[in-house]
Design a protein around this motif. Structure first.
Motif, short mmCIF file in Angstrom:
data_model
loop_
_atom_site.label_atom_id
_atom_site.label_comp_id
_atom_site.label_asym_id
_atom_site.label_seq_id
_atom_site.Cartn_x
_atom_site.Cartn_y
_atom_site.Cartn_z
N SER A 9 -28.42 38.96 49.21
CA SER A 9 -28.26 39.11 47.76
C SER A 9 -27.10 38.24 47.29
N SER A 10 -27.08 37.98 46.02
CA SER A 10 -25.98 37.19 45.48
C SER A 10 -24.66 37.93 45.63
N PHE A 11 -24.68 39.27 45.57
CA PHE A 11 -23.47 40.06 45.78
C PHE A 11 -22.96 39.88 47.21
N ASP A 12 -23.88 39.92 48.19
CA ASP A 12 -23.49 39.70 49.58
C ASP A 12 -22.86 38.32 49.76
N LEU A 13 -23.44 37.33 49.14
CA LEU A 13 -22.91 35.97 49.23
C LEU A 13 -21.51 35.90 48.62
N ALA A 14 -21.33 36.55 47.48
CA ALA A 14 -20.01 36.57 46.85
C ALA A 14 -18.99 37.27 47.73
N MET A 15 -19.38 38.39 48.34
CA MET A 15 -18.46 39.13 49.21
C MET A 15 -18.07 38.29 50.44
N ALA A 16 -19.01 37.52 50.94
CA ALA A 16 -18.73 36.68 52.11
C ALA A 16 -17.73 35.57 51.79
N ASN A 17 -17.61 35.24 50.51
CA ASN A 17 -16.71 34.15 50.10
C ASN A 17 -15.61 34.64 49.16
N ILE A 18 -15.31 35.92 49.22
CA ILE A 18 -14.36 36.52 48.28
C ILE A 18 -12.95 35.92 48.38
N GLN A 19 -12.62 35.35 49.54
CA GLN A 19 -11.29 34.79 49.74
C GLN A 19 -10.99 33.64 48.79
N ILE A 20 -12.00 33.12 48.11
CA ILE A 20 -11.81 32.04 47.15
C ILE A 20 -11.06 32.54 45.91
N LEU A 21 -11.23 33.81 45.60
CA LEU A 21 -10.60 34.40 44.41
C LEU A 21 -9.23 34.97 44.75
N ASN A 22 -8.39 35.08 43.73
CA ASN A 22 -7.12 35.76 43.94
C ASN A 22 -7.30 37.25 43.70
N HIS A 23 -6.29 38.03 44.05
CA HIS A 23 -6.35 39.49 43.99
C HIS A 23 -6.75 40.00 42.60
N ASN A 24 -6.14 39.46 41.57
CA ASN A 24 -6.44 39.92 40.20
C ASN A 24 -7.87 39.60 39.79
N GLU A 25 -8.37 38.44 40.19
CA GLU A 25 -9.76 38.08 39.86
C GLU A 25 -10.75 39.02 40.54
#
Length: 67
Positions: free
Chosen positions: A36-52
């Motif tokens: 899912s797109s959510f799974d893909l986002a979670m796999a790459n979450i390190q791209i975002l900062n904590h607040n994002e």
């Protein structure tokens, strides 16, 4: 070691490796969306900062209330 908390260490078994290999072969041999797109986002979450991350996850609840 004194003062250190213990932690669990997990290892994959030979059967686990075989099961994982078979699952990967199956996923690669079937032409359909497997993630899912959510799974893909979670796999790459390190791209975002904590607040994002917090902002995005809070938006889930807001969107859930709208529908």
């Amino acid at each position: 070691m004194e003062g250190k908390t213990s932690r669990k260490v997990y290892y994959i078994t030979d059967n686990g490796k075989l099961a994982m290999e078979e699952k990967i072969k199956h996923i690669l041999s079937v032409n359909q969306k497997q993630i899912s797109s959510f799974d893909l986002a979670m796999a790459n979450i390190q791209i975002l900062n904590h607040n994002e991350i917090i902002e995005c996850l809070e938006a889930i609840e807001i969107n859930r209330c709208l529908y």
